[in-house]
Scaffold this motif. Structure first.
Motif, PDB file in Angstrom:
ATOM      1  N   THR A   7      -1.727   5.158 -11.842  1.00 35.48           N
ATOM      2  CA  THR A   7      -2.156   5.728 -10.560  1.00 35.48           C
ATOM      3  C   THR A   7      -2.373   4.635  -9.522  1.00 35.48           C
ATOM      4  OG1 THR A   7      -3.177   7.629 -11.666  1.00 35.48           O
ATOM      5  CG2 THR A   7      -3.923   7.138  -9.435  1.00 35.48           C
ATOM      6  N   ILE A  55       0.023   4.174  -6.161  1.00 36.76           N
ATOM      7  CA  ILE A  55      -0.565   4.290  -4.820  1.00 36.76           C
ATOM      8  C   ILE A  55      -0.337   3.005  -4.027  1.00 36.76           C
ATOM      9  CG2 ILE A  55      -2.752   4.485  -3.564  1.00 36.76           C
ATOM     10  CD1 ILE A  55      -3.664   6.449  -5.734  1.00 36.76           C
ATOM     11  N   MET A 115      -2.290   6.503   3.530  1.00 37.27           N
ATOM     12  CA  MET A 115      -3.217   6.788   2.440  1.00 37.27           C
ATOM     13  C   MET A 115      -3.794   8.189   2.566  1.00 37.27           C
ATOM     14  SD  MET A 115      -4.392   5.483  -0.318  1.00 37.27           S
ATOM     15  CE  MET A 115      -5.429   6.346  -1.501  1.00 37.27           C
ATOM     16  N   ILE A 132      -2.148  10.940   0.540  1.00 36.74           N
ATOM     17  CA  ILE A 132      -2.104  10.823  -0.914  1.00 36.74           C
ATOM     18  C   ILE A 132      -3.374  11.399  -1.526  1.00 36.74           C
ATOM     19  CG2 ILE A 132      -1.909   9.233  -2.858  1.00 36.74           C
ATOM     20  CD1 ILE A 132      -0.591   7.233  -0.909  1.00 36.74           C
ATOM     21  N   TYR A 192      -5.331  12.109  -5.309  1.00 32.11           N
ATOM     22  CA  TYR A 192      -5.395  11.826  -6.735  1.00 32.11           C
ATOM     23  C   TYR A 192      -6.840  12.030  -7.167  1.00 32.11           C
ATOM     24  CZ  TYR A 192      -7.652   7.426  -5.504  1.00 32.11           C
ATOM     25  OH  TYR A 192      -8.526   6.480  -5.004  1.00 32.11           O
TER      26      TYR A 192
END
Length: 248
Positions: free
Chosen positions: A226, A230, A240, A243, A245
């Motif tokens: 991960t 990223i 960012m 995104i 997660y």
């Protein structure tokens, strides 16, 4: 102090790899939403809680599916993969997580390492219920082709859903020389050919497709995968804020 506890009984345990199993359960209706994870306690380790992501969206009949992989020195995951038996009662608590497909219609990029596929399968089946699903690009990665444990399911799903594109990614194009008896027992003719698989890490392959300035981007896998993915995404221009997660 745990909140409410839901109980679910194992009805199927499918060993797909030496280190991976799919577990199906039925029981209490757990109030999670597609893409979330839950905290799980198994009878072999009743005092230990582990996070797992349901691979099915919520159902009114209480069906659950989890994809479990043994992690290095993972005595709970190892026991769950090897020793789970139909009739085992699991305790489920604390649905949480921020993987959601919004309704803006923006394209979606999903990046799954190994069993990071589970919440994305839940999201795909959930978004398929919409009258106008967004375009979805699913990158699924493994060390070698046989690590792509859901190749048959993903091939069938992509053939059935015109808005879904599946991109398999492996670090090595050929499997290691040692045999995995569980893979040999369960392998199918349906899946990805060598010509369909891209070689590289997920971060490198995905970022090579350019920046995702107007996409919903989701990443799920091991902590190392991960973080690396990223980093590669942001280095190649993906904001960012696009995104999502779940930190593990």
């Amino acid at each position: 102090m745990l909140g409410r506890v839901w109980k679910s009984t194992v009805v199927e345990h499918h060993r797909l790899r030496h280190d991976l199993a799919v577990v199906r359960l039925i029981g209490d209706v757990v109030p999670f939403v597609a893409g979330q994870y839950v905290s799980v306690r198994v009878p072999q380790h009743p005092r230990v809680t582990r996070r797992l992501s349901p691979a099915l969206p919520p159902s009114l009949d209480g069906k659950l599916e989890f994809h479990v992989r043994t992690v290095p020195a993972g005595w709970v995951s190892g026991t769950t993969v090897a020793e789970t038996t139909p009739g085992d009662v699991w305790e489920i608590t604390e649905p949480a997580g921020r993987l959601r497909i919004d309704d803006t219609g923006r394209d979606v990029v999903m990046i799954a390492g190994g069993t990071g596929l589970a919440p994305f399968r839940s999201l795909l089946l959930d978004v398929a219920r919409r009258t106008d699903p967004p375009r979805v690009y699913l990158f699924i990665g493994g060390r070698s082709p046989r690590d792509l444990y859901a190749s048959d399911m993903l091939s069938l799903l992509a053939a059935d859903l015109p808005w879904l594109t599946v991109v398999p990614v492996v670090e090595e194009l050929f499997d290691p020389p040692w045999k995995d008896e569980w893979y040999e027992h369960t392998k199918s003719d349906i899946g990805f050919t060598v010509d369909e698989v891209l070689q590289g890490t997920l971060g490198d392959v995905v970022s090579a497709h350019g920046e995702f300035a107007d996409h919903q981007v989701f990443v799920c896998g091991s902590p190392a995968m991960t973080r690396a993915t990223i980093d590669r995404l942001t280095e190649s221009g993906t904001p960012m804020e696009n995104i999502r997660y779940d930190p593990w």
